[in-house]
Write an enzyme that holds these catalytic residues in place. Structure first.
Site, mmCIF file in Angstrom:
data_model
loop_
_atom_site.group_PDB
_atom_site.id
_atom_site.type_symbol
_atom_site.label_atom_id
_atom_site.label_comp_id
_atom_site.label_asym_id
_atom_site.label_seq_id
_atom_site.Cartn_x
_atom_site.Cartn_y
_atom_site.Cartn_z
ATOM 1 N N GLU A 47 36.005 -31.473 3.295
ATOM 2 C CA GLU A 47 35.007 -32.498 3.033
ATOM 3 C C GLU A 47 35.273 -33.136 1.678
ATOM 4 O OE1 GLU A 47 31.329 -30.818 5.776
ATOM 5 O OE2 GLU A 47 31.131 -30.774 3.599
ATOM 6 N N HIS B 3 23.041 -39.630 1.536
ATOM 7 C CA HIS B 3 24.220 -39.412 2.374
ATOM 8 C C HIS B 3 24.732 -40.775 2.817
ATOM 9 C CE1 HIS B 3 26.980 -37.932 5.343
ATOM 10 N NE2 HIS B 3 26.727 -36.692 4.979
ATOM 11 N N ARG C 14 30.120 -38.234 -2.736
ATOM 12 C CA ARG C 14 29.099 -38.891 -1.928
ATOM 13 C C ARG C 14 28.421 -40.053 -2.638
ATOM 14 N NH1 ARG C 14 25.885 -34.050 1.290
ATOM 15 N NH2 ARG C 14 27.498 -33.731 2.870
ATOM 16 N N HIS D 236 19.029 -37.798 1.419
ATOM 17 C CA HIS D 236 19.546 -36.628 2.131
ATOM 18 C C HIS D 236 19.268 -35.317 1.411
ATOM 19 C CE1 HIS D 236 22.176 -34.341 4.727
ATOM 20 N NE2 HIS D 236 22.939 -33.972 3.722
ATOM 21 N N ARG E 297 25.552 -33.263 -5.746
ATOM 22 C CA ARG E 297 25.908 -32.038 -5.030
ATOM 23 C C ARG E 297 27.253 -32.159 -4.334
ATOM 24 N NH1 ARG E 297 25.108 -30.173 0.425
ATOM 25 N NH2 ARG E 297 24.177 -32.191 0.921
#
Length: 508
Positions: A118, A233, A278, A337, A372
């Site tokens: 990811e 997100h 992100r 998110h 995060r």
């Protein structure tokens, strides 16, 4: 076991039944625990919607130091090195613990755990279950374990307030079920209530994720930290649903690309491209949308054709929206998110209020910082469940003399959600944040949702820089890294003072 019949000097109340709450209840065994959930176990929690997986450095080319380094890089200067190192080191042990609980993670043909990639991870380290159904599989396994645990009493009710003893320590909770309030005294309370994404009109979170635990802690006087950092997100499926279904970041790790309606790459020229952190990807998509473009996640071809096998959850969500990902690109947009800020806790998950602990998204542990790292959330909740259990094991019990405050009525969320979406979203400025503060301040004393939204807005207004998920169009640079900390009293006092001149002017 009927935990309500036990001595409250021994009982621990855990509020919330996602991964953090369930793991905490299990790790506290054999200590008596009352687990309070607003919904029947397995329902209404964001854990069950987590698609990506659990980050754990178990690959032959990986280790906890690399995992911690990636966490710090994503955290944009606000992740704490000792916390990142400690949590990353727990990853392999926690995967073993979950395996022991009967959770079947995906494996390769040779029987090894399958590891996904990811954004912002330097190695393949995402342990998954059911393709993109990790959260649901982990939740199901932990629910079964809790239901079988003789030390855990399950109570389905809504927590309305915290009980306090004569010295001000938290001494239990005030609950409500079918309109009837009741008390559960305890020697400690662990908040595991999740996040606040449902305060935004566009969110991937369950509708109940309005920050109730944050409000409980703030009203009890707890220190709140980094409340301004809300992660959006980048790839929520823009097909009209509320909450918005999620197209996991792992899709981009397997080759999906972000394009506009002309097929042009949205992230061209940006370091990391489609696998940038992100916040970077969310702003890239937000900017394209603001310029009138439409953004898609392009999975057409080989990836789309094997979507049902590799990403069955996303395949189902696409089918429900009449999208065939093998031949159609998936329309996406950023949506609220995850909340990196929360109730400040120490290494054992203890807040600044005696008797009150916090675990999971509701807590600010120092792990996530300003942004995060993907798939660190389930890991954090699992890790701090153990840290809290160790800390509570070492803490003495105390007599309980509970005193409760008056419960508050539920709010009309629609105007709050619209305001947060418009003024406290992906890109912020002083004018919009000031408007949010002014409109929320009169509502906050009597409304928990407005209170949490105010804490976020006020902290965002005070952070006059752009860092991680907090992006100010009027302050695009950064200042030396610092946490923001506050308690409720100063926030209410500051907003009241700011609102007074306007009110006096209107009166004249």
């Amino acid at each position: 076991m009927n935990a309500l019949s036990r001595n409250p000097a021994d009982r621990v109340v855990v509020v919330g039944a996602g991964v953090a709450g369930l793991a905490t209840a299990l790790r506290l065994a054999p200590r008596p625990v009352t687990l309070v959930s607003a919904s029947p176990l397995g329902q209404g929690t964001a854990t069950g919607w987590a698609q990506g997986g659990i980050a754990a450095a178990i690959g032959a080319d990986d280790d906890a130091h690399r995992h911690a380094a990636d966490t710090l890089a994503a955290g944009a200067g606000l992740s704490e090195p000792e916390v990142a190192a400690r949590v990353a080191a727990e990853g392999p042990r926690l995967i073993d613990w979950l395996l022991g609980a009967g959770i079947a993670f995906d494996r390769t043909e040779d029987g090894a755990l399958a590891l996904g990639l990811e954004a912002a991870h330097g190695r393949r380290r995402i342990v998954r279950a059911g393709g993109d159904a990790t959260g649901a599989r982990v939740l199901d396994g932990l629910v079964r374990a809790v239901q079988a645990a003789p030390s855990v009493e399950i109570v389905v009710a809504t927590v309305r307030d915290l009980l306090r003893d004569a010295a001000g320590a938290v001494a239990g909770v005030v609950c409500e079920r079918d309109g009837v309030p009741f008390r559960i005294p305890a020697r400690a309370v662990v908040l595991a209530t999740g996040g606040l994404g449902a305060l935004y009109a566009a969110t991937t979170n369950p509708r109940g994720a309005t920050g109730r635990g944050l409000a409980l802690a703030a009203r009890a006087g707890a220190v709140m930290r980094d409340m301004e950092f809300v992660q959006f997100h980048p790839t929520a499926i823009a097909a009209g649903a509320d909450p918005m279904p999620l197209a996991t970041e792992a899709l981009r790790g397997e080759g999906a690309r972000l394009v506009d309606e002309r097929g042009e790459p949205v992230m061209a020229g940006v370091a990391g491209g489609d696998l940038a952190p992100r916040d970077v990807v969310a702003r890239g998509i937000f900017g394209a949308l603001a310029r009138g473009r439409t953004v898609y996640l392009d999975t057409r071809g080989a990836l789309g054709s094997r979507m049902a096998a590799r990403f069955p959850t996303v395949a189902t969500l696409c089918a429900e929206a009449s999208i065939d990902p093998a031949v159609q690109p998936i329309p996406v947009r950023p949506a609220a998110h995850y909340h990196m800020g929360g109730v400040k806790v120490d290494a054992q998950g203890a807040t600044s209020v005696p008797g009150l602990y916090a675990c999971g998204e509701v807590a600010s542990t120092g792990l996530h910082g300003a942004n995060r790292l993907a798939s660190n959330s389930l890991l954090e909740g699992l890790a701090y469940a153990g840290f809290i259990a160790d800390g509570l094991d070492a803490a003495p019990g105390a007599p309980v003399r509970p005193v409760a405050t008056e419960p508050r009525a539920p709010a009309d969320l629609a105007p709050i959600r619209a305001l947060m979406e418009a003024r406290v979203g992906v890109v912020r400025d002083a004018a919009g944040l000031g408007e949010a503060v002014a409109r929320l301040a009169p509502l906050a004393p009597a409304c928990d949702a407005a209170l949490v939204a105010l804490l976020v807005s006020q902290a965002a207004l005070g952070r006059r820089e752009s860092r991680g998920a907090h992006w100010r169009s009027d302050f695009s640079g950064s200042v030396p890294a610092r946490h923001s900390e506050t308690t409720l009293g100063p926030v209410l006092a500051e907003t009241a003072a700011a609102a007074r001149p306007a009110a006096e002017a209107m009166a004249r």
